[in-house]
Write a protein that holds these residues in place. Structure first.
Motif, mmCIF file in Angstrom:
data_model
loop_
_atom_site.group_PDB
_atom_site.id
_atom_site.type_symbol
_atom_site.label_atom_id
_atom_site.label_comp_id
_atom_site.label_asym_id
_atom_site.label_seq_id
_atom_site.Cartn_x
_atom_site.Cartn_y
_atom_site.Cartn_z
ATOM 1 N N VAL A 1 -3.126 9.981 -5.403
ATOM 2 C CA VAL A 1 -4.420 9.292 -5.348
ATOM 3 C C VAL A 1 -4.405 8.089 -6.286
ATOM 4 C CG1 VAL A 1 -6.875 9.486 -5.885
ATOM 5 C CG2 VAL A 1 -5.732 11.316 -4.614
ATOM 6 N N GLN A 2 -3.889 8.277 -7.490
ATOM 7 C CA GLN A 2 -3.849 7.169 -8.443
ATOM 8 C C GLN A 2 -2.988 6.031 -7.916
ATOM 9 O OE1 GLN A 2 -5.688 7.140 -11.471
ATOM 10 N NE2 GLN A 2 -5.226 4.975 -11.070
ATOM 11 N N TRP A 3 -1.879 6.368 -7.249
ATOM 12 C CA TRP A 3 -1.007 5.319 -6.704
ATOM 13 C C TRP A 3 -1.748 4.492 -5.651
ATOM 14 C CZ3 TRP A 3 1.043 3.511 -2.169
ATOM 15 C CH2 TRP A 3 2.097 2.608 -2.293
ATOM 16 N N TYR A 4 -2.503 5.145 -4.781
ATOM 17 C CA TYR A 4 -3.251 4.398 -3.758
ATOM 18 C C TYR A 4 -4.361 3.554 -4.383
ATOM 19 C CZ TYR A 4 -0.817 6.274 0.230
ATOM 20 O OH TYR A 4 0.162 6.553 1.150
ATOM 21 N N LEU A 5 -4.978 4.048 -5.441
ATOM 22 C CA LEU A 5 -5.991 3.253 -6.129
ATOM 23 C C LEU A 5 -5.368 2.024 -6.788
ATOM 24 C CD1 LEU A 5 -8.106 6.076 -7.829
ATOM 25 C CD2 LEU A 5 -8.730 4.717 -5.822
ATOM 26 N N ASP A 6 -4.132 2.174 -7.266
ATOM 27 C CA ASP A 6 -3.470 1.085 -7.988
ATOM 28 C C ASP A 6 -2.740 0.106 -7.075
ATOM 29 O OD1 ASP A 6 -4.313 2.227 -10.351
ATOM 30 O OD2 ASP A 6 -2.400 3.230 -10.758
ATOM 31 N N ASN A 7 -2.565 0.476 -5.800
ATOM 32 C CA ASN A 7 -1.726 -0.338 -4.904
ATOM 33 C C ASN A 7 -2.452 -0.706 -3.607
ATOM 34 O OD1 ASN A 7 1.272 -0.415 -6.054
ATOM 35 N ND2 ASN A 7 0.365 1.578 -6.555
ATOM 36 N N GLU A 8 -3.684 -1.156 -3.758
ATOM 37 C CA GLU A 8 -4.469 -1.534 -2.580
ATOM 38 C C GLU A 8 -3.815 -2.634 -1.751
ATOM 39 O OE1 GLU A 8 -9.006 -3.006 -1.418
ATOM 40 O OE2 GLU A 8 -8.607 -2.028 -3.352
ATOM 41 N N PRO A 9 -3.189 -3.657 -2.338
ATOM 42 C CA PRO A 9 -2.550 -4.683 -1.498
ATOM 43 C C PRO A 9 -1.496 -4.107 -0.556
ATOM 44 C CG PRO A 9 -2.776 -5.483 -3.742
ATOM 45 C CD PRO A 9 -3.140 -4.024 -3.768
ATOM 46 N N TRP A 10 -0.776 -3.060 -0.998
ATOM 47 C CA TRP A 10 0.253 -2.455 -0.148
ATOM 48 C C TRP A 10 -0.365 -1.850 1.104
ATOM 49 C CZ3 TRP A 10 1.057 2.512 1.652
ATOM 50 C CH2 TRP A 10 2.304 2.750 2.263
ATOM 51 N N TRP A 11 -1.401 -0.999 0.937
ATOM 52 C CA TRP A 11 -1.946 -0.342 2.127
ATOM 53 C C TRP A 11 -2.864 -1.239 2.928
ATOM 54 C CZ3 TRP A 11 -7.209 0.171 1.852
ATOM 55 C CH2 TRP A 11 -7.808 0.387 0.603
ATOM 56 N N ARG A 12 -3.494 -2.208 2.294
ATOM 57 C CA ARG A 12 -4.313 -3.161 3.049
ATOM 58 C C ARG A 12 -3.464 -3.921 4.070
ATOM 59 N NH1 ARG A 12 -9.764 -2.481 3.153
ATOM 60 N NH2 ARG A 12 -10.611 -2.185 1.040
ATOM 61 N N ALA A 13 -2.237 -4.267 3.673
ATOM 62 C CA ALA A 13 -1.358 -5.045 4.549
ATOM 63 C C ALA A 13 -0.913 -4.262 5.781
ATOM 64 C CB ALA A 13 -0.134 -5.506 3.764
ATOM 65 N N LEU A 14 -1.058 -2.930 5.736
ATOM 66 C CA LEU A 14 -0.616 -2.100 6.861
ATOM 67 C C LEU A 14 -1.755 -1.708 7.796
ATOM 68 C CD1 LEU A 14 1.759 0.314 4.902
ATOM 69 C CD2 LEU A 14 2.353 -1.788 6.115
ATOM 70 N N GLN A 15 -2.978 -2.075 7.449
ATOM 71 C CA GLN A 15 -4.134 -1.611 8.211
ATOM 72 C C GLN A 15 -4.166 -2.142 9.648
ATOM 73 O OE1 GLN A 15 -6.747 0.662 6.886
ATOM 74 N NE2 GLN A 15 -4.852 0.921 5.770
ATOM 75 N N ASP A 16 -3.549 -3.289 9.877
ATOM 76 C CA ASP A 16 -3.608 -3.891 11.212
ATOM 77 C C ASP A 16 -2.437 -3.494 12.100
ATOM 78 O OD1 ASP A 16 -5.961 -5.233 10.595
ATOM 79 O OD2 ASP A 16 -4.902 -6.992 9.819
ATOM 80 N N ARG A 17 -1.554 -2.641 11.631
ATOM 81 C CA ARG A 17 -0.435 -2.221 12.473
ATOM 82 C C ARG A 17 -0.923 -1.274 13.571
ATOM 83 N NH1 ARG A 17 5.128 -1.722 8.915
ATOM 84 N NH2 ARG A 17 4.877 -3.693 7.762
ATOM 85 N N ALA A 18 -0.214 -1.281 14.692
ATOM 86 C CA ALA A 18 -0.641 -0.558 15.892
ATOM 87 C C ALA A 18 -0.902 0.926 15.589
ATOM 88 C CB ALA A 18 0.413 -0.678 16.978
ATOM 89 N N GLY A 19 -2.092 1.385 15.946
ATOM 90 C CA GLY A 19 -2.438 2.789 15.840
ATOM 91 C C GLY A 19 -3.011 3.221 14.511
ATOM 92 N N VAL A 20 -2.853 2.416 13.469
ATOM 93 C CA VAL A 20 -3.347 2.812 12.139
ATOM 94 C C VAL A 20 -4.869 2.852 12.156
ATOM 95 C CG1 VAL A 20 -3.448 2.194 9.702
ATOM 96 C CG2 VAL A 20 -1.336 1.870 10.981
ATOM 97 N N GLY A 21 -5.423 3.952 11.693
ATOM 98 C CA GLY A 21 -6.881 4.112 11.651
ATOM 99 C C GLY A 21 -7.482 4.599 12.947
ATOM 100 N N GLN A 22 -6.648 4.818 13.978
ATOM 101 C CA GLN A 22 -7.137 5.290 15.268
ATOM 102 C C GLN A 22 -6.770 6.752 15.467
ATOM 103 O OE1 GLN A 22 -5.699 2.745 18.436
ATOM 104 N NE2 GLN A 22 -5.782 0.935 17.133
ATOM 105 N N ARG A 23 -7.546 7.446 16.282
ATOM 106 C CA ARG A 23 -7.219 8.824 16.649
ATOM 107 C C ARG A 23 -6.212 8.770 17.792
ATOM 108 N NH1 ARG A 23 -9.028 14.320 17.341
ATOM 109 N NH2 ARG A 23 -7.042 15.282 17.909
#
Length: 346
Positions: free
Chosen positions: A319-341
């Protein structure tokens, strides 16, 4: 040694690359850079003289032959795979092509190289697989290395097939192989379509946190850096032709895991209401295995390995890593299927 790591820009593969470099090995990272790969995962070693990256597909035999000839590795750690069960339900063909056919081409390229080198006894082909090949357990019992294979998803079936190929190449051709089957991994750089990062990111966005069925499915959770440590241990000390189950000794129901993450976020990033209020039960995944659990007796007794991180410790670090590394996961949000069921086509 010089290690050829396939899938080294992925979640587990990148942890192996980082640890191997830290321990003084040379690494050739072979990755096709498909949707779940990210070179930022290995940015910390990118400038190291002992590290090399080659973009290639394990289904491309000619490319594999060139890579073996150019880099002449002492060992192969095969982690490249399609790994998301939900995606395998929607598109099983890609899983067969990569996990089965790709493993076949890699085995053949490794065998040809090994023979050309005079069949060195110290060469190793380490195939990294999953406990999902064993199918599902009831409320009791654990998977051992002798458990019969009974895969229930296209993903686990494709990994089971690749395991069988590796065993056959050892028995038929003498290729020096070791195999490992691990439980569910989690930790830094986990691609944000898997359960733990989904929970963290949905909670931070104050969106519903989806939990399949009633959340009663049980998994054994293995911190990814512990896993990388175990994989290098097996590579260097494992018995040829033998398989080793790697578990975290941390079983938890999905719903309990989700609540643990929410409680950690309540402490680290307090909100107006508890994050657990966002938990939403959704239609279960087709063929969802009830429970996985690993008996780690073999790797503990033969190689002296046990996990060092408890689930509570690992979740707090994650959890701490994700809080500290928002630029890393933000950059992946638009990849195909991410955030979708995904995985509802069945």
């Amino acid at each position: 040694m010089k290690i050829l790591v396939t899938g080294g820009a992925g979640f587990i593969g990148s942890a192996v690359v980082r640890l191997a470099i830290a321990r003084g090995h040379a690494v050739v990272n072979l990755d096709a850079l498909t949707y779940a790969a990210c070179l930022d995962n290995v940015a910390s070693v990118a400038d190291n003289q002992a590290y090399a990256f080659v973009q290639a597909d394990i289904r491309d035999r000619a490319a594999l032959d060139r890579i073996f000839a150019a880099h002449q590795p002492d060992a192969v750690m095969h982690l490249a795979a399609e790994s998301h069960v939900d995606r395998s339900i929607d598109g099983p063909g890609t899983f067969i092509e990569t996990n089965v056919n790709g493993t076949f081409h890699l085995l053949e390229a490794a065998r040809a190289y090994w023979v050309a080198q005079g069949r060195p006894a110290e060469f190793r082909f380490h195939h990294i697989s999953t406990d999902e090949v064993y199918g599902t357990l009831g409320e009791t019992g654990q998977f051992t290395e002798d458990t019969a294979y009974a895969p229930n998803s296209p993903y686990s079936a494709s990994k089971a097939a690749s395991d069988h190929l590796v065993r056959a190449w050892h028995e038929t051709y003498g290729l020096p192989v070791v195999l490992t089957n691990c439980s569910n991994n989690y930790g830094p750089f986990h691609f944000p379509e898997k359960l733990i990062p989904v929970v963290i990111l949905k909670a931070l966005a104050r969106q519903p946190i989806p939990v399949y069925g009633k959340g009663e499915n049980v998994r054994d959770w293995l911190y990814v850096e512990d896993h990388a440590d175990a994989l290098l241990k097996v590579l260097q000390e494992g018995q040829i032709g033998r398989s080793y189950n790697i578990g975290g000794e941390n079983e938890a129901r999905n719903i309990d895991l989700v609540r643990m993450i929410c409680a950690i976020l309540d402490e680290k990033r307090p909100a107006a209401a508890p994050y657990a209020d966002l938990i939403t039960f959704v239609t279960d995944r087709p063929g969802h295995d009830l429970r996985y659990a690993i008996d780690p007796a073999r790797i503990r007794s033969e190689l002296g390995w046990r996990p060092s991180v408890t689930l509570e410790q690992g979740l707090e670090k994650t959890v701490q890593w994700y809080l500290d590394n928002e630029p890393w996961w933000r950059a992946l949000q638009d990849r195909a299927g991410v955030g979708q069921r995904l995985g509802k086509t069945a």
